[in-house]
Write a protein that holds these residues in place. Sequence first.
Motif: not given
Length: 159
Positions: A16-23, A32-36, A63-70
């Motif tokens: 949740l912190s990673v999601l919040r920091n990446l807005n 969140f599922q990608i984070g899991l 890294r995984g969340i950023v990759r998916e976000l891109k």
Amino acid sequence: MEDFDRLAEQYRPLILSVLRNLNIYQNREDFFQIGLIHLWQAYLNYKPEKGNFSAYAYITVRRGIVRELKKWKRKEGIEHDVDENYWNSVKEEPKAADMAFIKDAVCRLPESEREFVIRHFIWGYSLREIAEMENSAYATVKLKKKRALEKLRKALTDK
């Protein structure tokens, strides 16, 4: 599997912190599922001799969340470029009176906030670029943006 369930619950705040920091506010549950998924990968690939698990999990999840976000942003960008319905729905340019009112509201801002508005919204500089120009922290520039927008909103709604 039970071990991972406990681990997932323990590291839920990290994700949740990673999601919040990446807005990330849209598709939050998907990310969140990608984070899991990436926490699971960290769990499987962790080597204790390389360092502590918390740091490794954070890096792997982020890294995984950023990759998916891109990937998601690239996909969204393509869809928006193709869709010209928005541009067809725009009927006219802003009126000169509206532009004068906005200019007046910007001119009433304190100098540092006025400079920020011009650099960011007129010249198109990013918050990071402005922070470098002003030799200040990113958080400071972000706060300046928040304050400037609050003042502009108030000035424009009091119209």
